[in-house]
Design an enzyme around this catalytic site. Sequence first.
Site, PDB file in Angstrom:
ATOM      1  N   LYS A  45     -21.999  55.412  44.049  1.00  0.00           N
ATOM      2  CA  LYS A  45     -21.593  55.257  45.372  1.00  0.00           C
ATOM      3  C   LYS A  45     -22.133  56.550  46.432  1.00  0.00           C
ATOM      4  O   LYS A  45     -22.082  56.403  47.518  1.00  0.00           O
ATOM      5  CB  LYS A  45     -20.025  55.529  45.294  1.00  0.00           C
ATOM      6  CG  LYS A  45     -19.187  54.139  45.117  1.00  0.00           C
ATOM      7  CD  LYS A  45     -20.022  53.166  43.865  1.00  0.00           C
ATOM      8  CE  LYS A  45     -19.145  52.230  43.533  1.00  0.00           C
ATOM      9  NZ  LYS A  45     -19.915  51.512  42.209  1.00  0.00           N
ATOM     10  N   GLY A 179     -29.722  40.121  37.955  1.00  0.00           N
ATOM     11  CA  GLY A 179     -28.268  40.179  37.743  1.00  0.00           C
ATOM     12  C   GLY A 179     -27.717  40.101  39.309  1.00  0.00           C
ATOM     13  O   GLY A 179     -27.711  41.235  39.861  1.00  0.00           O
ATOM     14  N   GLU A 202     -30.320  35.740  39.800  1.00  0.00           N
ATOM     15  CA  GLU A 202     -29.189  35.435  39.180  1.00  0.00           C
ATOM     16  C   GLU A 202     -29.211  34.055  38.598  1.00  0.00           C
ATOM     17  O   GLU A 202     -29.653  32.956  38.769  1.00  0.00           O
ATOM     18  CB  GLU A 202     -28.117  35.455  40.397  1.00  0.00           C
ATOM     19  CG  GLU A 202     -26.721  34.997  40.106  1.00  0.00           C
ATOM     20  CD  GLU A 202     -26.116  35.479  38.612  1.00  0.00           C
ATOM     21  OE1 GLU A 202     -25.830  34.837  37.692  1.00  0.00           O
ATOM     22  OE2 GLU A 202     -26.137  36.945  38.808  1.00  0.00           O
ATOM     23  N   ALA A 318     -12.759  51.668  36.233  1.00  0.00           N
ATOM     24  CA  ALA A 318     -12.491  52.680  35.889  1.00  0.00           C
ATOM     25  C   ALA A 318     -10.878  52.952  36.009  1.00  0.00           C
ATOM     26  O   ALA A 318     -10.143  53.356  35.259  1.00  0.00           O
ATOM     27  CB  ALA A 318     -13.005  53.864  36.505  1.00  0.00           C
ATOM     28  N   HIS A 447      -3.133  50.172  66.096  1.00  0.00           N
ATOM     29  CA  HIS A 447      -4.285  49.628  66.815  1.00  0.00           C
ATOM     30  C   HIS A 447      -4.996  50.626  67.812  1.00  0.00           C
ATOM     31  O   HIS A 447      -4.223  51.449  68.381  1.00  0.00           O
ATOM     32  CB  HIS A 447      -3.707  48.533  67.992  1.00  0.00           C
ATOM     33  CG  HIS A 447      -4.350  48.143  69.206  1.00  0.00           C
ATOM     34  ND1 HIS A 447      -5.390  46.873  68.880  1.00  0.00           N
ATOM     35  CD2 HIS A 447      -4.734  48.641  70.338  1.00  0.00           C
ATOM     36  CE1 HIS A 447      -6.010  46.754  69.617  1.00  0.00           C
ATOM     37  NE2 HIS A 447      -5.955  47.734  70.545  1.00  0.00           N
TER      38      HIS A 447
END
Length: 469
Positions: A45, A179, A202, A318, A447
């Site tokens: 990440k 993959g 894939e 996790a 908003h």
Amino acid sequence: MVIIGGGPGGYATALYGAAAGLSIAIVELDKVGGTCLHRGCVPAKEFLETAAVFRTVAGSSQFGVTAGSDQPIAPVVDFSVSQARKQQVVDQLFKGLAGLLKGRGVTVFSGSGTLLPGHRVQVSGNDGSTTEIRGTDVVLAAGSVPRTIPGFDIDGSLVMTSDEVLALDRLPASVAVIGGGAIGCEFASMLSDLGTTVTVFEALPAILNGCDEDVVKTVARSFRKRGIDVKAGVQLQGHTPDPSGHGTVVSYSDGEKLAVDAVVVSVGRRPRSEGLVAPGTGVVVDERGFVVTDRTMRTDAEGVWAVGDVVAGTPQLAHVGFAEGIVVIKSILGEPVVPVDYDRVPWAIYCHPEVAFAGLTEAAATERGYDVVVKKDPFGGNSRARIIGDTEGLVKVVAERLPDGSTGRILGVHMVGPWVTEQLGAGYLAVNWEATADEVAQFIQPHPSLSEAFGETVQALTGRGLHVA
């Protein structure tokens, strides 16, 4: 308690149990934090955030922000700097986790652990020593390692798993990602955004197996627009390294070939169960190497439990390991226990666009016999998405249609788009509390915000939507 493995499942069990006053030891081969912290979730990440920053800088001119005196300077990526920053983040988190375990009195043994009969654990120390310890209870939390496939032996440079990719200090010019699941799509997205030419292979008919069809279509469309070539429904035969030592040629389908600089194998993970359980313990390990447990994480051996990626039939996430560890400790303490409902856990995939979901897909709900009603809200009509310049994606809510035609329980919430991994909370709660559309529609969304998309979609399910038909 003795816990074999100090990854998310193991250390969460230790921290929760220590907070309840239990005396706990962890046996960890490498560093506490496991794959997730050191070679998985966190470093991946970090690099995906590098890609996000690069996209932001590259597109800053649309906001009137430019660099340079006369002409904007095209951004460049120094991946060695990104690598150093990743390691800094990992090291800081590791230091914090190690300190937290120490502060709660958890003893950490460095080495590999093997469960012996009688709740004994043999610790083969990293220093060559052998120690035997015993716990009233033992938790197996050995985690997982990347899977490999025939014809693509891992050498760490030409053919890599996630472990090696996350240790790179420079990026290859072209890669084949084998993959198209969550890990493969994250790597494909990150590498492409940072300038690598990416082809995804894939075997299944589409990428992101298990995600809702509308989500998959959105990600696939985004990948095409960004030049990521997805070859779905193909079989790989192997690869032939270039004699010069630079790159290789991947063979697939009926004699087709693709020359690339490197191959990234991302075909899932297998349990790290070799040597974990000695004969005579009573623990059942299935033919694929997973430890078999009941819904409260008990194995067939009294006082022996298992959590995390090593457990059979559970999502390798996790946060699922965290939750399973809590179930174990509560069970040991005799407290009320709610087993993990694996059909309703939150999923987050950090490719661009991001994917997040909880509950049943439209197809899965229909297969289970539900009469469903579905509403979708594209981010193109969302004010905040327009403001930040990221309108790709949608929110989709799957709900039960009652016999009178009204909308009942929310069965699934599926999101793809900007920061949806941070928006799933409300949808996850709705699914797990078995809330109806009418109940959720009572809650006000701020908003302008991205989270309005979920609120608007649920409001439309009541039959009286505002901006969603």
